[in-house]
Structure formats: C-alpha cells, structure tokens
Design a protein around this motif. Structure first.
Motif, PDB file in Angstrom:
ATOM      1  N   ARG A  48       0.828  -1.169  -0.018  1.00  0.00           N
ATOM      2  CA  ARG A  48      -0.144   0.047   0.013  1.00  0.00           C
ATOM      3  C   ARG A  48       0.890   1.150   0.218  1.00  0.00           C
ATOM      4  N   VAL A  49       0.603   2.223  -1.080  1.00  0.00           N
ATOM      5  CA  VAL A  49       1.260   3.402  -1.171  1.00  0.00           C
ATOM      6  C   VAL A  49       0.465   4.436  -0.717  1.00  0.00           C
ATOM      7  N   ALA A  50       0.687   5.121   0.291  1.00  0.00           N
ATOM      8  CA  ALA A  50      -0.296   6.231   0.898  1.00  0.00           C
ATOM      9  C   ALA A  50      -0.130   7.299   0.245  1.00  0.00           C
ATOM     10  N   VAL A  51      -1.333   8.169  -0.023  1.00  0.00           N
ATOM     11  CA  VAL A  51      -1.152   9.512  -0.671  1.00  0.00           C
ATOM     12  C   VAL A  51      -1.202  10.648  -0.022  1.00  0.00           C
ATOM     13  N   PRO A  52      -0.252  11.294  -0.068  1.00  0.00           N
ATOM     14  CA  PRO A  52      -0.320  12.601   0.741  1.00  0.00           C
ATOM     15  C   PRO A  52      -1.485  13.536   0.561  1.00  0.00           C
ATOM     16  N   LEU A  53      -1.969  14.471   1.405  1.00  0.00           N
ATOM     17  CA  LEU A  53      -3.085  15.182   1.245  1.00  0.00           C
ATOM     18  C   LEU A  53      -4.230  14.440   1.112  1.00  0.00           C
ATOM     19  N   ALA A  54      -4.303  13.116   1.096  1.00  0.00           N
ATOM     20  CA  ALA A  54      -5.481  12.475   1.165  1.00  0.00           C
ATOM     21  C   ALA A  54      -5.238  11.000   1.795  1.00  0.00           C
ATOM     22  N   PRO A  55      -4.806  10.990   3.181  1.00  0.00           N
ATOM     23  CA  PRO A  55      -4.136   9.913   3.746  1.00  0.00           C
ATOM     24  C   PRO A  55      -4.933   8.802   3.937  1.00  0.00           C
ATOM     25  N   SER A  56      -6.133   8.744   3.895  1.00  0.00           N
ATOM     26  CA  SER A  56      -6.967   7.554   3.880  1.00  0.00           C
ATOM     27  C   SER A  56      -7.169   7.035   2.590  1.00  0.00           C
ATOM     28  N   PHE A  57      -6.470   7.334   1.626  1.00  0.00           N
ATOM     29  CA  PHE A  57      -6.460   6.785   0.028  1.00  0.00           C
ATOM     30  C   PHE A  57      -5.159   6.406  -0.092  1.00  0.00           C
ATOM     31  N   GLN A  75     -10.508  13.607   0.236  1.00  0.00           N
ATOM     32  CA  GLN A  75     -10.221  13.270   1.717  1.00  0.00           C
ATOM     33  C   GLN A  75     -11.531  13.869   2.535  1.00  0.00           C
ATOM     34  N   LYS A  76     -11.727  15.054   2.315  1.00  0.00           N
ATOM     35  CA  LYS A  76     -13.000  15.607   3.151  1.00  0.00           C
ATOM     36  C   LYS A  76     -14.384  14.683   2.919  1.00  0.00           C
ATOM     37  N   LEU A  77     -14.680  14.293   1.574  1.00  0.00           N
ATOM     38  CA  LEU A  77     -15.683  13.560   1.054  1.00  0.00           C
ATOM     39  C   LEU A  77     -15.757  12.253   1.952  1.00  0.00           C
ATOM     40  N   ARG A  78     -14.446  11.590   1.792  1.00  0.00           N
ATOM     41  CA  ARG A  78     -14.610  10.361   2.559  1.00  0.00           C
ATOM     42  C   ARG A  78     -14.790  10.748   4.134  1.00  0.00           C
ATOM     43  N   GLU A  79     -14.130  11.529   4.802  1.00  0.00           N
ATOM     44  CA  GLU A  79     -14.453  11.848   6.249  1.00  0.00           C
ATOM     45  C   GLU A  79     -15.638  12.111   6.452  1.00  0.00           C
ATOM     46  N   LYS A  80     -16.677  12.927   5.424  1.00  0.00           N
ATOM     47  CA  LYS A  80     -17.932  13.428   5.685  1.00  0.00           C
ATOM     48  C   LYS A  80     -18.794  12.185   5.663  1.00  0.00           C
ATOM     49  N   PHE A  81     -18.625  11.197   4.559  1.00  0.00           N
ATOM     50  CA  PHE A  81     -19.611  10.322   4.011  1.00  0.00           C
ATOM     51  C   PHE A  81     -19.093   8.813   4.238  1.00  0.00           C
ATOM     52  N   GLY A  82     -18.050   8.752   4.873  1.00  0.00           N
ATOM     53  CA  GLY A  82     -17.301   7.392   5.041  1.00  0.00           C
ATOM     54  C   GLY A  82     -16.962   6.600   3.736  1.00  0.00           C
ATOM     55  N   PRO A  83     -17.136   5.176   3.956  1.00  0.00           N
ATOM     56  CA  PRO A  83     -16.362   4.447   2.854  1.00  0.00           C
ATOM     57  C   PRO A  83     -16.783   4.864   1.334  1.00  0.00           C
ATOM     58  N   CYS A  84     -15.673   5.154   0.540  1.00  0.00           N
ATOM     59  CA  CYS A  84     -15.804   5.594  -0.751  1.00  0.00           C
ATOM     60  C   CYS A  84     -14.919   5.049  -1.565  1.00  0.00           C
ATOM     61  N   GLY A 110     -10.337  15.811 -11.345  1.00  0.00           N
ATOM     62  CA  GLY A 110     -11.703  15.156 -11.036  1.00  0.00           C
ATOM     63  C   GLY A 110     -11.688  13.823 -10.573  1.00  0.00           C
ATOM     64  N   PHE A 111     -12.996  13.261 -10.030  1.00  0.00           N
ATOM     65  CA  PHE A 111     -12.948  11.960  -9.395  1.00  0.00           C
ATOM     66  C   PHE A 111     -14.291  11.651  -9.378  1.00  0.00           C
ATOM     67  N   ASP A 112     -14.528  10.268  -9.751  1.00  0.00           N
ATOM     68  CA  ASP A 112     -15.630   9.700  -9.578  1.00  0.00           C
ATOM     69  C   ASP A 112     -15.755   8.544  -8.424  1.00  0.00           C
ATOM     70  N   CYS A 113     -16.692   9.020  -7.646  1.00  0.00           N
ATOM     71  CA  CYS A 113     -16.708   8.229  -6.303  1.00  0.00           C
ATOM     72  C   CYS A 113     -18.057   7.568  -6.025  1.00  0.00           C
ATOM     73  N   SER A 114     -18.091   6.493  -5.425  1.00  0.00           N
ATOM     74  CA  SER A 114     -19.197   5.498  -4.855  1.00  0.00           C
ATOM     75  C   SER A 114     -19.201   5.483  -3.364  1.00  0.00           C
TER      76      SER A 114
END
Length: 147
Positions: free
Chosen positions: A6-15, A49-58, A93-97
């Motif tokens: 797993r290679v973590a992403v700075p600025l989006a640490p949960s990805f 990152q904010k979207l994952r923090e707000k809405f959970g698993p993404c 841009g990102f497409d998220c589910s």
C-alpha cells in the motif's frame, strides 16, 4: 516496491495511489510515488479526503482488489474513457461511489453546504456515481452539468 504494498497518498491519507490511478500508471511509477502525487491537483485530493471523512467508505478505483474500475480518478491523456478534455486527465476530477449514501444524496448535501467543500466547482448530475472536480470556473458557486 511490490504491487501489493500500500502506497499512501499525501493530502488524502485515507487513500492509496492504487485507488486513484489506473493499473498501468501505477505499475510504471510505483517506485516513484512522488511522481504519482504530481498527477493530481492538491485541491482535488483535499476535497476527496473531505468527502471520505464526511460520508464514510468511498470507492474510486477498485482494480487493486480485483474490480473493473481503474479510470475513475486520474486518466492518462490518451485514455478514451470519458470526455476528450476531461478534468480527470488534469488530475482535477474524481468519480466516487459511497457505501452508505447514494450519489444523489452526496450531490444534494454538497450543493446545500458548499462552504464545507470550498474547492469543488463542478459536479455531474444524472449519473449513479458522484463526480466532482476542481476546475477553474467561469461561474460562481458549484455548477451541475449533465452527461
């Protein structure tokens, strides 16, 4: 570095990068994670990152876990998926589910609370995923566009 590391992403640490780039791009640059970060606009990563923090698993891309999606984050310039001048090709841009929310629920919330997502300038409507991007707007607020 092994592909299954797993290679973590700075600025989006949960990805991890594998969630955000196609398999071929990851394979090409897996030994240079700093190059991978340069594929993205920092504002897009912060909003993701904010979207994952707000809405959970993404989920963005799932190829790393055996899924079919690999072009819902960064797309190479020669990618034939999506629009010719897609914001994905600029790393904007990102497409998220989301596991616990529909795309429409997320769209409605973001439109009702734009101050929580100050860098989102456009979202796509009428699709089953939540597309957002951080393009430089010629408008005020968040623009909703349809495919």
């Amino acid at each position: 570095m092994a592909l299954k590391q797993r290679v973590a992403v700075p600025l989006a640490p949960s990805f991890i990068f594998q969630e955000l780039v196609p398999k071929a791009t990851f394979e090409l640059f897996k030994d240079s994670p700093l190059f991978l970060i340069n594929c993205f606009d920092a504002r897009a990563l912060r909003m993701l990152q904010k979207l994952r923090e707000k809405f959970g698993p993404c989920t963005v891309n799932n190829w790393y876990w055996g899924g079919a999606n690999q072009y819902r984050g960064y797309r190479p310039l020669d990618c034939t998926i999506g629009a010719k001048r897609s914001q994905h090709k600029l790393g904007k841009g990102f497409d998220c589910s989301f596991k616990n929310y529909t795309a429409q629920q997320v769209r409605d919330y973001v439109l009702a609370h734009p101050e929580e997502f100050p860098d989102i300038t456009a979202i796509e409507g009428l699709v089953s995923w939540f597309h957002f991007d951080v393009r430089t707007p010629t408008w005020t607020g968040i623009k909703v566009f349809n495919p």
